[in-house]
Design an enzyme around this catalytic site. Structure first.
Site, PDB file in Angstrom:
ATOM      1  N   HIS A 110       1.167 -17.203 -44.200  1.00 29.24           N
ATOM      2  CA  HIS A 110       3.145 -17.463 -44.368  1.00 29.24           C
ATOM      3  C   HIS A 110       3.636 -16.984 -45.115  1.00 29.24           C
ATOM      4  O   HIS A 110       3.437 -16.495 -46.619  1.00 29.24           O
ATOM      5  CB  HIS A 110       3.402 -18.486 -43.269  1.00 29.24           C
ATOM      6  CG  HIS A 110       3.036 -19.570 -44.064  1.00 29.24           C
ATOM      7  ND1 HIS A 110       2.719 -20.058 -45.054  1.00 29.24           N
ATOM      8  CD2 HIS A 110       2.050 -20.640 -43.292  1.00 29.24           C
ATOM      9  CE1 HIS A 110       2.884 -21.034 -45.300  1.00 29.24           C
ATOM     10  NE2 HIS A 110       1.902 -21.768 -44.239  1.00 29.24           N
TER      11      HIS A 110
ATOM     12  N   HIS B 133       2.148 -18.373 -48.525  1.00 24.12           N
ATOM     13  CA  HIS B 133       1.220 -17.945 -48.732  1.00 24.12           C
ATOM     14  C   HIS B 133       1.537 -16.858 -49.913  1.00 24.12           C
ATOM     15  O   HIS B 133       1.050 -16.646 -51.048  1.00 24.12           O
ATOM     16  CB  HIS B 133       0.275 -17.543 -47.979  1.00 24.12           C
ATOM     17  CG  HIS B 133      -0.132 -18.817 -47.003  1.00 24.12           C
ATOM     18  ND1 HIS B 133      -0.538 -18.301 -45.505  1.00 24.12           N
ATOM     19  CD2 HIS B 133      -1.066 -19.530 -47.379  1.00 24.12           C
ATOM     20  CE1 HIS B 133      -0.708 -19.516 -45.074  1.00 24.12           C
ATOM     21  NE2 HIS B 133      -1.293 -20.309 -46.028  1.00 24.12           N
TER      22      HIS B 133
ATOM     23  N   CYS C 128     -12.028 -34.451 -42.849  1.00 21.51           N
ATOM     24  CA  CYS C 128     -11.012 -34.270 -42.477  1.00 21.51           C
ATOM     25  C   CYS C 128     -11.564 -32.058 -42.305  1.00 21.51           C
ATOM     26  O   CYS C 128     -10.908 -31.268 -43.411  1.00 21.51           O
ATOM     27  CB  CYS C 128      -9.838 -33.861 -43.094  1.00 21.51           C
ATOM     28  SG  CYS C 128      -8.818 -32.362 -41.976  1.00 21.51           S
TER      29      CYS C 128
ATOM     30  N   CYS D 125      -8.880 -30.032 -43.903  1.00 24.60           N
ATOM     31  CA  CYS D 125      -8.535 -29.309 -44.958  1.00 24.60           C
ATOM     32  C   CYS D 125     -10.143 -29.376 -46.120  1.00 24.60           C
ATOM     33  O   CYS D 125      -9.901 -28.886 -47.175  1.00 24.60           O
ATOM     34  CB  CYS D 125      -8.158 -31.401 -45.644  1.00 24.60           C
ATOM     35  SG  CYS D 125      -6.726 -32.511 -45.339  1.00 24.60           S
TER      36      CYS D 125
ATOM     37  N   CYS E 236      -6.280 -37.853 -40.172  1.00 27.65           N
ATOM     38  CA  CYS E 236      -5.527 -36.781 -41.426  1.00 27.65           C
ATOM     39  C   CYS E 236      -4.135 -37.175 -41.589  1.00 27.65           C
ATOM     40  O   CYS E 236      -3.217 -36.627 -40.922  1.00 27.65           O
ATOM     41  CB  CYS E 236      -6.565 -35.628 -41.683  1.00 27.65           C
ATOM     42  SG  CYS E 236      -5.022 -34.731 -43.006  1.00 27.65           S
TER      43      CYS E 236
ATOM     44  N   HIS F 103      -2.879 -33.702 -41.300  1.00 29.26           N
ATOM     45  CA  HIS F 103      -2.775 -32.584 -40.109  1.00 29.26           C
ATOM     46  C   HIS F 103      -2.761 -33.141 -39.654  1.00 29.26           C
ATOM     47  O   HIS F 103      -2.385 -32.887 -37.877  1.00 29.26           O
ATOM     48  CB  HIS F 103      -4.397 -31.449 -40.265  1.00 29.26           C
ATOM     49  CG  HIS F 103      -4.770 -30.388 -41.314  1.00 29.26           C
ATOM     50  ND1 HIS F 103      -5.249 -31.050 -42.291  1.00 29.26           N
ATOM     51  CD2 HIS F 103      -4.482 -29.404 -41.570  1.00 29.26           C
ATOM     52  CE1 HIS F 103      -5.307 -29.807 -42.845  1.00 29.26           C
ATOM     53  NE2 HIS F 103      -4.883 -28.956 -42.339  1.00 29.26           N
TER      54      HIS F 103
ATOM     55  N   LYS G 283       7.202 -29.016 -44.965  1.00 32.80           N
ATOM     56  CA  LYS G 283       6.367 -28.471 -44.930  1.00 32.80           C
ATOM     57  C   LYS G 283       6.186 -27.214 -44.275  1.00 32.80           C
ATOM     58  O   LYS G 283       5.145 -27.413 -42.710  1.00 32.80           O
ATOM     59  CB  LYS G 283       4.854 -28.842 -45.411  1.00 32.80           C
ATOM     60  CG  LYS G 283       4.485 -28.127 -46.195  1.00 32.80           C
ATOM     61  CD  LYS G 283       2.404 -28.177 -46.737  1.00 32.80           C
ATOM     62  CE  LYS G 283       1.441 -27.046 -47.179  1.00 32.80           C
ATOM     63  NZ  LYS G 283       0.286 -27.770 -47.000  1.00 32.80           N
TER      64      LYS G 283
ATOM     65  N   LYS H  14       2.226 -22.897 -39.726  1.00 31.59           N
ATOM     66  CA  LYS H  14       1.739 -22.106 -38.575  1.00 31.59           C
ATOM     67  C   LYS H  14       1.613 -23.586 -37.142  1.00 31.59           C
ATOM     68  O   LYS H  14       1.810 -23.058 -36.256  1.00 31.59           O
ATOM     69  CB  LYS H  14       0.594 -21.265 -38.703  1.00 31.59           C
ATOM     70  CG  LYS H  14       0.700 -19.958 -39.750  1.00 31.59           C
ATOM     71  CD  LYS H  14       2.169 -19.116 -38.812  1.00 31.59           C
ATOM     72  CE  LYS H  14       1.532 -17.541 -38.246  1.00 31.59           C
ATOM     73  NZ  LYS H  14       2.272 -17.081 -37.876  1.00 31.59           N
TER      74      LYS H  14
HETATM   75  N1  MSP Z   1      -9.119 -21.980 -49.593  1.00 29.62           N
HETATM   76  C1  MSP Z   1      -8.312 -23.180 -49.626  1.00 29.62           C
HETATM   77  C2  MSP Z   1      -8.329 -22.759 -51.390  1.00 29.62           C
HETATM   78  C3  MSP Z   1      -8.939 -22.786 -51.785  1.00 29.62           C
HETATM   79  S1  MSP Z   1      -9.364 -22.309 -53.767  1.00 29.62           S
HETATM   80  C4  MSP Z   1     -10.364 -21.891 -54.605  1.00 29.62           C
HETATM   81  C5  MSP Z   1      -7.434 -23.365 -49.339  1.00 29.62           C
HETATM   82  N2  MSP Z   1      -6.071 -22.808 -49.064  1.00 29.62           N
HETATM   83  S2  MSP Z   1      -5.380 -21.988 -47.954  1.00 29.62           S
HETATM   84  O1  MSP Z   1      -5.049 -20.904 -47.330  1.00 29.62           O
HETATM   85  O2  MSP Z   1      -5.628 -23.448 -46.921  1.00 29.62           O
HETATM   86  O3  MSP Z   1      -3.958 -22.471 -48.758  1.00 29.62           O
HETATM   87  C6  MSP Z   1      -3.560 -22.081 -49.759  1.00 29.62           C
HETATM   88  C7  MSP Z   1      -2.575 -22.215 -50.555  1.00 29.62           C
HETATM   89  O4  MSP Z   1      -1.385 -22.258 -49.855  1.00 29.62           O
HETATM   90  C8  MSP Z   1      -2.454 -23.267 -50.970  1.00 29.62           C
HETATM   91  O5  MSP Z   1      -1.933 -23.358 -52.460  1.00 29.62           O
HETATM   92  C9  MSP Z   1      -1.531 -23.924 -50.123  1.00 29.62           C
HETATM   93  O6  MSP Z   1      -0.700 -25.208 -51.227  1.00 29.62           O
HETATM   94  C10 MSP Z   1       0.215 -23.214 -49.680  1.00 29.62           C
HETATM   95  N3  MSP Z   1       0.611 -23.346 -49.293  1.00 29.62           N
HETATM   96  C11 MSP Z   1       0.450 -23.548 -48.131  1.00 29.62           C
HETATM   97  N4  MSP Z   1       1.384 -23.262 -47.237  1.00 29.62           N
HETATM   98  C12 MSP Z   1       2.616 -23.457 -48.264  1.00 29.62           C
HETATM   99  C13 MSP Z   1       3.541 -23.982 -47.901  1.00 29.62           C
HETATM  100  N5  MSP Z   1       4.386 -24.162 -47.042  1.00 29.62           N
HETATM  101  N6  MSP Z   1       4.834 -23.323 -49.300  1.00 29.62           N
HETATM  102  C14 MSP Z   1       3.822 -23.032 -50.958  1.00 29.62           C
HETATM  103  N7  MSP Z   1       2.659 -23.387 -50.638  1.00 29.62           N
HETATM  104  C15 MSP Z   1       1.922 -23.696 -49.327  1.00 29.62           C
HETATM  105  O7  MSP Z   1      -6.412 -24.394 -49.511  1.00 29.62           O
END
Ligand code: MSP
Length: 524
Positions: free
Chosen positions: A21, A24, A130, A133, A156, A159, A308, A311
């Site tokens: 999304h 990311h 969790c 997480c 959690c 979540h 925040k 999905k």
């Molecule tokens: N796999 C772990 C990271 C491992 S790094 C060695 C992970 N993955 S994740 O796909 O869940 O999240 C990746 C990143 O996306 C995180 O930095 C998280 O903060 C970011 N975001 C997820 N939702 C977000 C928003 N709504 N806004 C900004 N960043 C967001 O965690």
């Protein structure tokens, strides 16, 4: 010009349980702008992104979809995560997957070394976990709810789903040994964790004492095998964090020099995973006798409707919904300009649309179109060789230096704001100087030359300075300015000397940011 200074920037590696999304894409774009900026200033730059593919969360998602986890991961990487890089125009140097055999070997080499050096012991983990997480939780991190589907259960807080209770024989990393060393690190390297709010939270957390960390699991087998006990797989976060070093050659005797040259990194992460990066990760590196990261920057969240975006809460917006309507340059510009890097920011279609119109179409785009059209009309396309007005020359040089300083501090929004001082000043300059009035008076031809040359001097600098942020629009502008070669090859700190790398004549320019059909309302 090559300073040769090493700059290694990383994004988190993303879980392949779902598709990307805009949250990311936000981190991807921020890291890409930093990398492009450093590359263009001549630094020895490396940018890394990738996917986190092991662990229970991925295993469960794959199983629920009737697939083997590797097959599931392959599919998501090819259909969703790699295409994201195209969607928002990322020029990464490397893409790592935690299922890459070289990464897996590096993880095993690392954990074996820690074991050999006495940092790992066997124990029993009993507590909460969790899967969302992929994190062990303490009781005070959980919430209890009196009503709804989960009444009476421990949830959690992130979540809003029940945590699991684990009781397993695990291997533990003696993380508690590193409490003082970590506090010393935060004290002696004040910009190790940014921004200040995240730094304070981490210092407070570590000051309260550190527990040892369970780093293996034995109840499922989707992960890297613990080398001395194959009935265990390495804890997914321990595995994932190591991507930052295995990518650049850690654990490979053939790549020792490469590792030495690139490491340490600047890590961009969301603030929710700052603890993993600023506590567990440096402790792991200290245990292995490796240098800690240069910096961990915990950026804020994109909020949609005040929450925040996620999905699971159905507030997720796919990056291509935005890029299809506005283009990838506008996506990149908008999120980095409108949100202070390090703070949360609210996304709305109205705000995006308003900034697109005011700042890109009317501000930068219109400046470029007007000026190029005037040079074509009044001077047959030749950019006049004339004295540049000192005020504009100084401003262009100053914003170059100011933006570079801001990028050095990872204040990306500030860097763009500095460059925009020049956009705004040039628009005003043209309004004040009225070239169309000068053009009617043959006696003022010299002044018209100066005005056109001065405005062009600024516009060319903008093409160079904005190319890390908006690679597509600036490439078109560069061609229209008679640029030879690629704009990203013009050294950034010499942005004001761009003209030496052009033919000296302009070419027609189609609107950089055309008027757009309103995107579907209500998508957010
Ligand atoms: N796999 C772990 C990271 C491992 S790094 C060695 C992970 N993955 S994740 O796909 O869940 O999240 C990746 C990143 O996306 C995180 O930095 C998280 O903060 C970011 N975001 C997820 N939702 C977000 C928003 N709504 N806004 C900004 N960043 C967001 O965690």
């Amino acid at each position: 010009m090559s300073s040769g200074e090493s700059f290694f920037v990383t994004t988190p590696i993303f879980y392949v349980n779902d598709v990307p999304h805009i949250g990311h894409a936000y981190t991807e774009v921020a890291a890409d702008v930093l990398a492009r900026w450093h590359r263009q200033r001549g630094d020895d730059t490396w940018s890394l992104t990738g996917t986190d593919e092991h662990g229970q969360k991925i295993l469960r998602t794959a199983t629920a979809n009737g697939m083997a986890p590797q097959e599931w991961a392959d599919r998501l990487v090819e259909t969703a995560w790699k295409p994201l890089l195209q969607t928002v125009d990322i020029a990464n140097d490397q893409y790592i997957r935690t299922t890459d055999p070289a990464h897996e070997r590096g993880v095993q080499a690392f954990i074996q070394q820690l074991r050999d050096d006495g940092h790992i012991y066997e124990g029993v983990y009993e507590g909460y976990y969790c899967v969302g997480c992929e994190e062990y939780k303490t009781r005070d991190e959980l919430v209890e709810t009196a009503d709804g589907d989960y009444a009476g259960e421990l949830l959690c807080a992130i979540h809003s789903r029940p945590v699991e209770i684990l009781k397993e024989k695990n291997y533990f990393f003696r993380m508690s040994d590193f409490q003082q060393q970590l506090l010393d690190l935060y004290g002696s390297q004040p910009d190790f964790i940014q921004p200040e709010s995240v730094r304070n939270e981490i210092i407070q957390f570590v000051s309260q004492g550190l527990e040892d960390l369970s780093i293996s699991r034995s109840s499922f087998d989707w992960g890297v095998k613990v080398p001395w006990d194959e009935s265990h797989v390495v804890y997914v976060w321990f595995d994932a964090l190591l991507n930052y070093v295995t990518a650049i050659g850690y654990g490979d005797p053939q790549r020792v020099e490469e590792f030495r040259r690139r490491w340490p990194a600047v890590h961009l992460v969301g603030k929710d995973i700052a603890r993993f990066h600023a506590v567990i990760w440096p402790a792991m590196l200290m245990a292995a006798g490796l240098p800690v990261p240069k910096r961990v920057f915990g950026h804020g969240w994109l909020l949609v409707g005040g929450e925040k975006m996620s999905k699971s809460k159905l507030t997720g917006i796919a990056p291509q919904q935005i890029t299809e309507a506005f283009g990838s340059d506008a996506f990149r510009y908008y999120f980095l300009r409108a949100i202070t890097f390090g703070q949360d920011g609210s996304f709305s279609w109205e705000d995006l649309s308003a900034r697109y119109q005011a700042e890109l179409a009317n501000g930068f785009g219109n400046l470029a179109s007007r000026l190029i059209a005037m040079i074509a009309r009044y001077r047959g396309g030749a950019i006049p060789e004339a004295e540049i007005d000192a005020e504009i020359a100084e401003l262009a040089a100053r914003v170059t230096a100011d933006a570079d300083d801001a990028v050095g501090r990872v204040e990306i929004h500030q860097a763009i704001a500095h460059v925009w001082r020049l956009v705004d000043r040039l628009n005003l300059y043209i309004t004040e100087q009225e070239p169309w009035v000068l053009a009617k008076d043959a006696a003022r031809a010299r002044r018209l030359d100066q005005v056109l040359a001065t405005a062009a001097h600024g516009l060319g600098a903008l093409a160079v300075l904005l190319s890390p942020v908006m690679p597509k629009a600036t490439a078109r502008l560069w061609t229209a300015l008679g640029g030879e070669g690629a704009v990203q090859d013009v050294p950034l700190l010499q942005a004001t000397e761009w003209k030496a790398q052009t033919t000296g004549s302009v070419q027609a320019l189609e609107a950089l940011f055309p008027r757009i059909e309103e995107p579907e309302a209500g998508a957010a």
